[in-house]
Design an enzyme around this catalytic site. Structure first.
Site, PDB file in Angstrom:
ATOM      1  N   ARG A 166      43.918  32.435   6.532  1.00 26.24           N
ATOM      2  CA  ARG A 166      44.057  31.011   6.892  1.00 26.24           C
ATOM      3  C   ARG A 166      43.994  30.947   8.415  1.00 26.24           C
ATOM      4  O   ARG A 166      44.883  31.487   9.091  1.00 26.24           O
ATOM      5  CB  ARG A 166      45.379  30.446   6.375  1.00 26.24           C
ATOM      6  CG  ARG A 166      45.717  29.120   7.013  1.00 26.24           C
ATOM      7  CD  ARG A 166      46.827  28.388   6.331  1.00 26.24           C
ATOM      8  NE  ARG A 166      46.401  27.875   5.039  1.00 26.24           N
ATOM      9  CZ  ARG A 166      47.065  26.957   4.343  1.00 26.24           C
ATOM     10  NH1 ARG A 166      48.189  26.454   4.804  1.00 26.24           N
ATOM     11  NH2 ARG A 166      46.604  26.542   3.173  1.00 26.24           N
ATOM     12  N   HIS A 187      38.493  24.308   2.686  1.00 33.79           N
ATOM     13  CA  HIS A 187      39.663  24.778   1.922  1.00 33.79           C
ATOM     14  C   HIS A 187      39.244  24.970   0.457  1.00 33.79           C
ATOM     15  O   HIS A 187      39.651  24.218  -0.429  1.00 33.79           O
ATOM     16  CB  HIS A 187      40.790  23.747   2.040  1.00 33.79           C
ATOM     17  CG  HIS A 187      42.138  24.251   1.642  1.00 33.79           C
ATOM     18  ND1 HIS A 187      42.370  25.541   1.216  1.00 33.79           N
ATOM     19  CD2 HIS A 187      43.350  23.622   1.587  1.00 33.79           C
ATOM     20  CE1 HIS A 187      43.655  25.690   0.929  1.00 33.79           C
ATOM     21  NE2 HIS A 187      44.272  24.534   1.139  1.00 33.79           N
ATOM     22  N   GLN A 190      41.759  25.193  -2.572  1.00 36.61           N
ATOM     23  CA  GLN A 190      42.330  23.910  -2.963  1.00 36.61           C
ATOM     24  C   GLN A 190      41.399  23.178  -3.926  1.00 36.61           C
ATOM     25  O   GLN A 190      41.833  22.618  -4.934  1.00 36.61           O
ATOM     26  CB  GLN A 190      42.572  23.049  -1.712  1.00 36.61           C
ATOM     27  CG  GLN A 190      43.235  21.725  -2.020  1.00 36.61           C
ATOM     28  CD  GLN A 190      44.621  21.891  -2.604  1.00 36.61           C
ATOM     29  OE1 GLN A 190      45.456  22.595  -2.035  1.00 36.61           O
ATOM     30  NE2 GLN A 190      44.902  21.256  -3.734  1.00 36.61           N
ATOM     31  N   ASP A 243      44.625  12.985   1.715  1.00 37.58           N
ATOM     32  CA  ASP A 243      45.221  14.118   2.425  1.00 37.58           C
ATOM     33  C   ASP A 243      45.784  13.567   3.734  1.00 37.58           C
ATOM     34  O   ASP A 243      45.499  12.418   4.117  1.00 37.58           O
ATOM     35  CB  ASP A 243      44.144  15.200   2.681  1.00 37.58           C
ATOM     36  CG  ASP A 243      44.703  16.447   3.375  1.00 37.58           C
ATOM     37  OD1 ASP A 243      45.934  16.667   3.355  1.00 37.58           O
ATOM     38  OD2 ASP A 243      43.896  17.217   3.957  1.00 37.58           O
ATOM     39  N   CYS A 252      46.572  17.375  -1.919  1.00 35.89           N
ATOM     40  CA  CYS A 252      46.726  18.833  -1.832  1.00 35.89           C
ATOM     41  C   CYS A 252      48.152  19.239  -1.458  1.00 35.89           C
ATOM     42  O   CYS A 252      48.560  20.355  -1.724  1.00 35.89           O
ATOM     43  CB  CYS A 252      45.745  19.394  -0.813  1.00 35.89           C
ATOM     44  SG  CYS A 252      45.950  18.697   0.837  1.00 35.89           S
ATOM     45  N   ARG A 305      47.088  25.926  -8.180  1.00 37.31           N
ATOM     46  CA  ARG A 305      46.695  26.890  -7.158  1.00 37.31           C
ATOM     47  C   ARG A 305      46.932  28.307  -7.678  1.00 37.31           C
ATOM     48  O   ARG A 305      46.140  29.220  -7.455  1.00 37.31           O
ATOM     49  CB  ARG A 305      47.491  26.667  -5.857  1.00 37.31           C
ATOM     50  CG  ARG A 305      47.230  25.342  -5.152  1.00 37.31           C
ATOM     51  CD  ARG A 305      45.830  25.274  -4.569  1.00 37.31           C
ATOM     52  NE  ARG A 305      45.576  26.359  -3.641  1.00 37.31           N
ATOM     53  CZ  ARG A 305      45.943  26.364  -2.351  1.00 37.31           C
ATOM     54  NH1 ARG A 305      46.551  25.324  -1.836  1.00 37.31           N
ATOM     55  NH2 ARG A 305      45.673  27.391  -1.565  1.00 37.31           N
TER      56      ARG A 305
HETATM   57  N1   CP Z   1      47.718  22.692  -0.102  1.00 36.60           N
HETATM   58  C1   CP Z   1      47.983  23.781   0.643  1.00 36.60           C
HETATM   59  O1   CP Z   1      47.094  24.568   1.000  1.00 36.60           O
HETATM   60  O2   CP Z   1      49.301  23.945   0.925  1.00 36.60           O
HETATM   61  P1   CP Z   1      49.950  24.972   1.960  1.00 36.60           P
HETATM   62  O3   CP Z   1      49.531  24.527   3.334  1.00 36.60           O
HETATM   63  O4   CP Z   1      51.417  24.828   1.721  1.00 36.60           O
HETATM   64  O5   CP Z   1      49.458  26.349   1.665  1.00 36.60           O
HETATM   65  N1  NVA Z   2      44.058  19.058   5.912  1.00 34.15           N
HETATM   66  C1  NVA Z   2      45.333  19.730   5.899  1.00 34.15           C
HETATM   67  C2  NVA Z   2      45.506  20.499   4.630  1.00 34.15           C
HETATM   68  C3  NVA Z   2      46.775  21.267   4.515  1.00 34.15           C
HETATM   69  C4  NVA Z   2      46.894  22.027   3.221  1.00 34.15           C
HETATM   70  C5  NVA Z   2      45.437  20.645   7.110  1.00 34.15           C
HETATM   71  O1  NVA Z   2      44.462  21.321   7.433  1.00 34.15           O
HETATM   72  O2  NVA Z   2      46.489  20.657   7.751  1.00 34.15           O
END
Ligand code: CP
Ligand code: NVA
Length: 306
Positions: free
Chosen positions: A101, A128, A131, A223, A263, A291
């Site tokens: 990530r 992502h 997701q 989101d 998400c 997930r």
């Molecule tokens: N939706 C998602 O990816 O959540 P986290 O940021 O908690 O991993």
């Molecule tokens: N769009 C958000 C998703 C988090 C799971 C971010 O990148 O912060």
């Protein structure tokens, strides 16, 4: 070269559908795969916070009989200047899978270029894909056959929107997004989705009117307006996204049996009202659970155990 999951577009024809099928099977009969990945391991690397991604990968790998090692920038020598390429080569000697990530999308691409094990994108500033797998599983659980359904996404054309759009295009699901001017999905992902959609018949529409997007949708999705790394823009974004809150009025434009998706984490009162996210149409916690199932399916697939 190992298969990676950097984008949903990396999945070949039919692979998305088989992953979703396997995820449903894993949810129904988790015991059947309890030790399939015995002796295998996954390295999880986080430049950003995570609740769902970290816990679902760690627990998911444990449920399959393997082990997970979670690392942050502070733990690795990357923080002290070791290159992504060297890190990829070294970690590939210890683990069977890598998940990252990161802020820059290029970091995951670079890791995949040099890793000799499959690399999974656990969220970048652009995409992502994990997701999106859980999102489609949730829609499938609700409605059965995915083809012909329509998901309306209201808000920022961000990482989550890009991957959902690409996944919909791949799966033959219609996708309508409404974003304020300046916050649209990137053209390269819109073009990619439209290219994939030409093979599946999915309709991909991008506009600015949330009411038009939500009308007759099967699922309405939102989101956060400020993603991780954009905190300095928060005040401006709050102003620019006015009118893009998913509330009861917007949900009433969707089909009577429509569901609400997010998400998570969410901000009640911004991209969604509490009445919607905590209401009867919300499936956000099923989505979060999914997930786990979809990522277990993905790990089995990438390690040739699917
Ligand atoms: N939706 C998602 O990816 O959540 P986290 O940021 O908690 O991993
Ligand atoms: N769009 C958000 C998703 C988090 C799971 C971010 O990148 O912060």
């Amino acid at each position: 070269m190992p298969q990676h999951l950097i984008s949903i577009a990396d999945l070949e024809d039919g692979q998305l559908e088989s992953l979703l099928e396997l995820a449903l099977e894993l949810q129904a009969r988790p015991e059947a795969h309890r030790s399939t990945l015995h002796g295998k391991s996954i390295g999880l690397y986080f430049e950003k916070s995570s609740t769902r991604t970290r816990v679902s990968f760690e627990v998911g790998m444990g449920q399959l009989g393997g082990q997970a090692v979670s690392l942050s920038t502070r733990d690795l020598q990357i923080g002290r200047g070791e290159t992504i390429a060297d890190t990829a080569r070294v970690l590939s000697r210890y683990v069977d899978l890598l998940m990252l990530r990161t802020f820059e999308h290029g970091t995951v691409v670079e890791m995949a270029r040099h890793a000799t094990v499959p690399v999974i994108n656990g969220l970048t500033d652009e995409l992502h894909p994990c997701q999106a797998l859980a999102d489609l599983m949730t829609v499938h659980q609700e409605f059965g056959e995915l083809r012909g359904r329509r998901i309306a996404y209201i808000g920022d054309g961000n990482n989550v929107a890009h991957s959902l759009m690409i996944a919909c295009a791949r799966a033959g699901v219609d996708f309508s997004i409404a974003s304020p001017p300046g916050y649209e999905v990137a053209d390269r992902y819109l073009d990619l989705a439209r290219g994939l959609a030409s093979g599946t018949g999915a309709g991909i529409e991008a506009g600015a009117d949330p009411h038009a997007a939500a009308t007759s949708a099967d699922a309405v999705y939102s989101d956060v307006w400020t993603s991780m790394g954009q905190e300095k823009e928060q005040e401006q974004r709050l102003a620019d996204f006015e009118g893009y809150t998913v509330g009861d009025d917007l949900m009433s434009r969707a089909k009577g049996d429509a569901i609400y998706l997010h998400c998570l984490p969410c901000h009640r009162g911004e991209e969604v009202t509490a009445s919607v996210v905590d209401g009867p149409q919300s499936r956000v916690f099923d989505q979060a659970e999914n997930r786990l199932h979809t990522q277990k399916a993905l790990m089995l697939h990438l390690l040739d155990h699917a």
